[in-house]
Design a protein around this motif. Structure first.
Motif, mmCIF file in Angstrom:
data_model
loop_
_atom_site.group_PDB
_atom_site.id
_atom_site.type_symbol
_atom_site.label_atom_id
_atom_site.label_comp_id
_atom_site.label_asym_id
_atom_site.label_seq_id
_atom_site.Cartn_x
_atom_site.Cartn_y
_atom_site.Cartn_z
ATOM 1 N N MET A 166 0.822 -1.210 0.000
ATOM 2 C CA MET A 166 0.000 0.000 0.000
ATOM 3 C C MET A 166 0.858 1.263 0.000
ATOM 4 N N ASP A 167 1.989 1.240 0.697
ATOM 5 C CA ASP A 167 2.859 2.421 0.745
ATOM 6 C C ASP A 167 3.381 2.769 -0.646
ATOM 7 N N GLU A 168 3.803 1.752 -1.384
ATOM 8 C CA GLU A 168 4.307 1.995 -2.739
ATOM 9 C C GLU A 168 3.188 2.507 -3.636
ATOM 10 N N LEU A 169 2.020 1.902 -3.520
ATOM 11 C CA LEU A 169 0.888 2.345 -4.328
ATOM 12 C C LEU A 169 0.503 3.787 -3.979
ATOM 13 N N ARG A 170 0.529 4.128 -2.701
ATOM 14 C CA ARG A 170 0.232 5.502 -2.289
ATOM 15 C C ARG A 170 1.257 6.478 -2.863
ATOM 16 N N ARG A 171 2.532 6.080 -2.833
ATOM 17 C CA ARG A 171 3.593 6.936 -3.368
ATOM 18 C C ARG A 171 3.382 7.182 -4.857
ATOM 19 N N LEU A 172 3.085 6.109 -5.578
ATOM 20 C CA LEU A 172 2.855 6.237 -7.017
ATOM 21 C C LEU A 172 1.618 7.077 -7.308
ATOM 22 N N ALA A 173 0.546 6.832 -6.557
ATOM 23 C CA ALA A 173 -0.690 7.587 -6.751
ATOM 24 C C ALA A 173 -0.469 9.070 -6.451
ATOM 25 N N ALA A 174 0.293 9.354 -5.411
ATOM 26 C CA ALA A 174 0.582 10.748 -5.049
ATOM 27 C C ALA A 174 1.379 11.451 -6.142
ATOM 28 N N ASN A 214 0.039 8.692 -10.658
ATOM 29 C CA ASN A 214 -0.200 7.447 -11.375
ATOM 30 C C ASN A 214 -1.625 6.973 -11.097
ATOM 31 N N HIS A 215 -2.478 7.088 -12.121
ATOM 32 C CA HIS A 215 -3.891 6.738 -11.972
ATOM 33 C C HIS A 215 -4.103 5.240 -11.782
ATOM 34 N N ASP A 216 -3.260 4.432 -12.410
ATOM 35 C CA ASP A 216 -3.386 2.982 -12.237
ATOM 36 C C ASP A 216 -3.118 2.595 -10.788
ATOM 37 N N ALA A 217 -2.118 3.217 -10.189
ATOM 38 C CA ALA A 217 -1.810 2.940 -8.788
ATOM 39 C C ALA A 217 -2.979 3.348 -7.900
ATOM 40 N N ALA A 218 -3.585 4.487 -8.210
ATOM 41 C CA ALA A 218 -4.732 4.942 -7.430
ATOM 42 C C ALA A 218 -5.883 3.949 -7.547
ATOM 43 N N ASP A 219 -6.096 3.418 -8.756
ATOM 44 C CA ASP A 219 -7.161 2.432 -8.964
ATOM 45 C C ASP A 219 -6.903 1.151 -8.177
ATOM 46 N N VAL A 220 -5.668 0.654 -8.223
ATOM 47 C CA VAL A 220 -5.318 -0.567 -7.490
ATOM 48 C C VAL A 220 -5.429 -0.326 -5.996
ATOM 49 N N LEU A 221 -4.997 0.820 -5.558
ATOM 50 C CA LEU A 221 -5.091 1.179 -4.142
ATOM 51 C C LEU A 221 -6.551 1.172 -3.687
ATOM 52 N N GLU A 241 -9.029 -0.502 -5.112
ATOM 53 C CA GLU A 241 -9.495 -1.895 -5.132
ATOM 54 C C GLU A 241 -9.048 -2.650 -3.884
ATOM 55 N N LEU A 242 -7.781 -2.501 -3.528
ATOM 56 C CA LEU A 242 -7.266 -3.193 -2.355
ATOM 57 C C LEU A 242 -7.928 -2.683 -1.082
ATOM 58 N N SER A 243 -8.193 -1.391 -1.024
ATOM 59 C CA SER A 243 -8.856 -0.820 0.144
ATOM 60 C C SER A 243 -10.282 -1.348 0.266
ATOM 61 N N GLU A 244 -10.953 -1.493 -0.846
ATOM 62 C CA GLU A 244 -12.328 -2.024 -0.842
ATOM 63 C C GLU A 244 -12.333 -3.479 -0.412
ATOM 64 N N GLU A 245 -11.326 -4.242 -0.843
ATOM 65 C CA GLU A 245 -11.220 -5.634 -0.422
ATOM 66 C C GLU A 245 -11.007 -5.735 1.080
ATOM 67 N N ASP A 246 -10.165 -4.840 1.599
ATOM 68 C CA ASP A 246 -9.924 -4.819 3.047
ATOM 69 C C ASP A 246 -11.208 -4.504 3.812
ATOM 70 N N ASP A 247 -12.012 -3.577 3.275
ATOM 71 C CA ASP A 247 -13.266 -3.200 3.931
ATOM 72 C C ASP A 247 -14.246 -4.373 3.961
ATOM 73 N N LYS A 248 -14.232 -5.220 2.922
ATOM 74 C CA LYS A 248 -15.122 -6.372 2.870
ATOM 75 C C LYS A 248 -14.753 -7.421 3.882
ATOM 76 N N ASP A 249 -13.489 -7.445 4.286
ATOM 77 C CA ASP A 249 -13.022 -8.442 5.246
ATOM 78 C C ASP A 249 -13.541 -8.173 6.650
ATOM 79 N N TYR A 250 -14.041 -6.970 6.888
ATOM 80 C CA TYR A 250 -14.493 -6.617 8.238
ATOM 81 C C TYR A 250 -15.961 -6.804 8.406
#
Length: 91
Positions: free
Chosen positions: A62-70, A73-80, A82-91
């Motif tokens: 996530m740190d690398e994706l955040r760095r790229l998104a900042a 990089n739109h692809d990094a923001a999209d993946v970030l 997606e991963l955040s949404e997956e984490d939210d579903k786990d709760y």
């Protein structure tokens, strides 16, 4: 891959040789070498950026994706997202 061959590829890439850049991106992706990919991204390689996003996403870095998104990089923001949404579903 010998160190000499890698050095030669980097020298060719620094001269703007697209084939050498492509080979370095491919090799770095295969090795999971995020440092090499970051260096190539810093030199302007869109292919390296795509490979770095893919690798960071696979690793859940996530740190690398955040760095790229900042850095825009739109692809990094999209993946970030997606991963955040997956984490939210786990709760």
């Amino acid at each position: 891959m010998t160190d000499n061959h890698l050095t030669e590829l980097r020298a060719r890439a620094a001269q703007g040789d697209g084939d050498a850049i492509g080979e370095l991106v491919e090799l770095a992706g295969e090795r999971g070498d995020m440092d090499e990919l970051r260096r190539l991204v810093d030199e302007g390689s869109a292919d390296a950026a795509a490979q770095l996003v893919e690798l960071a996403g696979e690793r859940g870095d996530m740190d690398e994706l955040r760095r790229l998104a900042a850095n825009g990089n739109h692809d990094a923001a999209d993946v970030l997202l997606e991963l955040s949404e997956e984490d939210d579903k786990d709760y």
